[in-house]
Design a protein around this motif. Structure first.
Motif, PDB file in Angstrom:
ATOM      1  N   UNK A   1       9.815   3.027  -5.378  1.00 19.39           N
ATOM      2  CA  UNK A   1      10.905   4.042  -5.978  1.00 19.39           C
ATOM      3  C   UNK A   1      11.113   5.140  -4.894  1.00 19.39           C
ATOM      4  N   UNK A   2      12.369   5.083  -4.713  1.00 20.31           N
ATOM      5  CA  UNK A   2      12.970   6.224  -3.709  1.00 20.31           C
ATOM      6  C   UNK A   2      12.675   7.712  -4.401  1.00 20.31           C
ATOM      7  N   UNK A   3      12.864   8.905  -3.659  1.00 21.53           N
ATOM      8  CA  UNK A   3      12.730  10.117  -4.036  1.00 21.53           C
ATOM      9  C   UNK A   3      13.919  10.423  -5.149  1.00 21.53           C
ATOM     10  N   UNK A   4      14.814   9.645  -5.056  1.00 19.59           N
ATOM     11  CA  UNK A   4      16.147   9.800  -6.170  1.00 19.59           C
ATOM     12  C   UNK A   4      15.743   9.047  -7.229  1.00 19.59           C
ATOM     13  N   UNK A   5      14.574   8.466  -7.532  1.00 15.23           N
ATOM     14  CA  UNK A   5      14.155   7.552  -8.614  1.00 15.23           C
ATOM     15  C   UNK A   5      15.023   6.274  -8.538  1.00 15.23           C
ATOM     16  N   UNK A   6      15.614   5.779  -7.601  1.00 20.37           N
ATOM     17  CA  UNK A   6      16.216   4.520  -7.580  1.00 20.37           C
ATOM     18  C   UNK A   6      15.335   3.512  -7.032  1.00 20.37           C
ATOM     19  N   UNK A   7      15.346   2.300  -7.073  1.00 21.65           N
ATOM     20  CA  UNK A   7      14.265   1.398  -6.544  1.00 21.65           C
ATOM     21  C   UNK A   7      14.649   0.505  -5.532  1.00 21.65           C
ATOM     22  N   UNK A   8      13.869   0.344  -4.528  1.00 19.79           N
ATOM     23  CA  UNK A   8      14.064  -0.823  -3.527  1.00 19.79           C
ATOM     24  C   UNK A   8      13.299  -1.945  -3.684  1.00 19.79           C
ATOM     25  N   UNK A   9      13.920  -3.192  -3.996  1.00 11.80           N
ATOM     26  CA  UNK A   9      13.069  -4.179  -4.081  1.00 11.80           C
ATOM     27  C   UNK A   9      13.237  -5.110  -2.679  1.00 11.80           C
ATOM     28  N   UNK A  10      12.100  -5.838  -2.582  1.00 13.78           N
ATOM     29  CA  UNK A  10      11.879  -6.397  -1.303  1.00 13.78           C
ATOM     30  C   UNK A  10      11.842  -7.798  -1.284  1.00 13.78           C
ATOM     31  N   UNK A  11      12.258  -8.762  -0.508  1.00 14.54           N
ATOM     32  CA  UNK A  11      11.809 -10.217  -0.504  1.00 14.54           C
ATOM     33  C   UNK A  11      10.282 -10.479  -0.290  1.00 14.54           C
ATOM     34  N   UNK A  12       9.930 -11.868  -0.381  1.00 14.73           N
ATOM     35  CA  UNK A  12       8.417 -11.993   0.103  1.00 14.73           C
ATOM     36  C   UNK A  12       8.320 -12.121   1.549  1.00 14.73           C
ATOM     37  N   UNK A  13       9.539 -12.508   2.164  1.00 11.00           N
ATOM     38  CA  UNK A  13       9.436 -12.849   3.754  1.00 11.00           C
ATOM     39  C   UNK A  13       9.763 -11.633   4.442  1.00 11.00           C
ATOM     40  N   UNK A  14       9.522 -11.678   5.770  1.00  8.95           N
ATOM     41  CA  UNK A  14       9.708 -10.570   6.660  1.00  8.95           C
ATOM     42  C   UNK A  14      11.315 -10.155   6.524  1.00  8.95           C
ATOM     43  N   UNK A  15      11.260  -8.742   6.640  1.00 12.17           N
ATOM     44  CA  UNK A  15      12.523  -8.139   6.449  1.00 12.17           C
ATOM     45  C   UNK A  15      12.960  -7.214   7.606  1.00 12.17           C
ATOM     46  N   UNK A  16      11.695  -6.820   8.413  1.00 15.87           N
ATOM     47  CA  UNK A  16      11.932  -6.078   9.570  1.00 15.87           C
ATOM     48  C   UNK A  16      12.292  -6.977  10.835  1.00 15.87           C
ATOM     49  N   UNK A  17      13.239  -7.215  11.263  1.00 14.63           N
ATOM     50  CA  UNK A  17      13.836  -7.766  12.533  1.00 14.63           C
ATOM     51  C   UNK A  17      13.314  -7.351  13.762  1.00 14.63           C
TER      52      UNK A  17
ATOM     53  N   UNK B   1       2.916  -5.491  -4.870  1.00 11.51           N
ATOM     54  CA  UNK B   1       3.029  -6.438  -3.547  1.00 11.51           C
ATOM     55  C   UNK B   1       3.004  -7.962  -3.860  1.00 11.51           C
ATOM     56  N   UNK B   2       3.791  -8.428  -3.127  1.00 10.00           N
ATOM     57  CA  UNK B   2       3.751  -9.853  -3.318  1.00 10.00           C
ATOM     58  C   UNK B   2       2.361 -10.537  -3.026  1.00 10.00           C
ATOM     59  N   UNK B   3       1.921 -11.388  -4.093  1.00  7.12           N
ATOM     60  CA  UNK B   3       0.689 -11.998  -3.913  1.00  7.12           C
ATOM     61  C   UNK B   3       0.350 -12.888  -2.595  1.00  7.12           C
ATOM     62  N   UNK B   4       1.721 -13.518  -2.128  1.00  7.71           N
ATOM     63  CA  UNK B   4       1.243 -14.669  -1.203  1.00  7.71           C
ATOM     64  C   UNK B   4       1.254 -13.798   0.322  1.00  7.71           C
ATOM     65  N   UNK B   5       2.093 -12.653   0.375  1.00  4.96           N
ATOM     66  CA  UNK B   5       2.000 -12.090   1.765  1.00  4.96           C
ATOM     67  C   UNK B   5       1.281 -10.885   1.714  1.00  4.96           C
ATOM     68  N   UNK B   6       1.229 -10.250   0.554  1.00  7.39           N
ATOM     69  CA  UNK B   6       0.488  -9.154   0.499  1.00  7.39           C
ATOM     70  C   UNK B   6       1.780  -7.725   1.064  1.00  7.39           C
ATOM     71  N   UNK B   7       2.848  -8.145   1.216  1.00  8.84           N
ATOM     72  CA  UNK B   7       4.018  -7.194   1.669  1.00  8.84           C
ATOM     73  C   UNK B   7       4.406  -6.459   0.302  1.00  8.84           C
ATOM     74  N   UNK B   8       4.775  -5.013   0.506  1.00 10.54           N
ATOM     75  CA  UNK B   8       5.068  -4.447  -0.410  1.00 10.54           C
ATOM     76  C   UNK B   8       6.337  -4.965  -1.380  1.00 10.54           C
TER      77      UNK B   8
END
Length: 93
Positions: free
Chosen positions: A65-81, A54-61
């Motif tokens: 790791x997806x089910x096919x073992x690839x990774x999703x990396x997310x930003x510190x800021x809001x991504x859900x518009x 998790x991002x320490x500043x926001x607590x967001x994920x």
């Protein structure tokens, strides 16, 4: 949900509703659902992990790791518009 259901690892949701407005919880649910999981509980069951990056500043994920073992990396800021909020499923146990 009872503590026993969390411990046995076979928790199933009792109901589902859609998010109406953005919150920190909706943001994290959005990230789990983008990666192909219902929520944090299902991710921990499938991947057999105790800690999620998790991002320490926001607590967001930060990383999933997806089910096919690839990774999703997310930003510190809001991504859900705002236009995506109604697509997020909120499960009750």
């Amino acid at each position: 949900m009872s503590c026993a259901a969390y411990l046995d690892g076979n928790a199933t949701p009792k109901s589902m509703s859609r998010a109406k407005q953005w919150t920190d919880e909706v943001e994290n649910l959005y990230r789990f659902q983008q990666a192909g999981y219902r929520d944090e509980l299902e991710y921990k069951q499938v991947k057999q992990v105790d800690l999620i990056d998790r991002w320490p500043e926001t607590g967001f994920v930060k990383k999933l790791q997806r089910r096919d073992n690839t990774f999703y990396y997310y930003n510190r800021k809001r991504e859900c518009e705002d236009r995506e909020v109604h697509k997020v499923k909120v499960y009750a146990y």
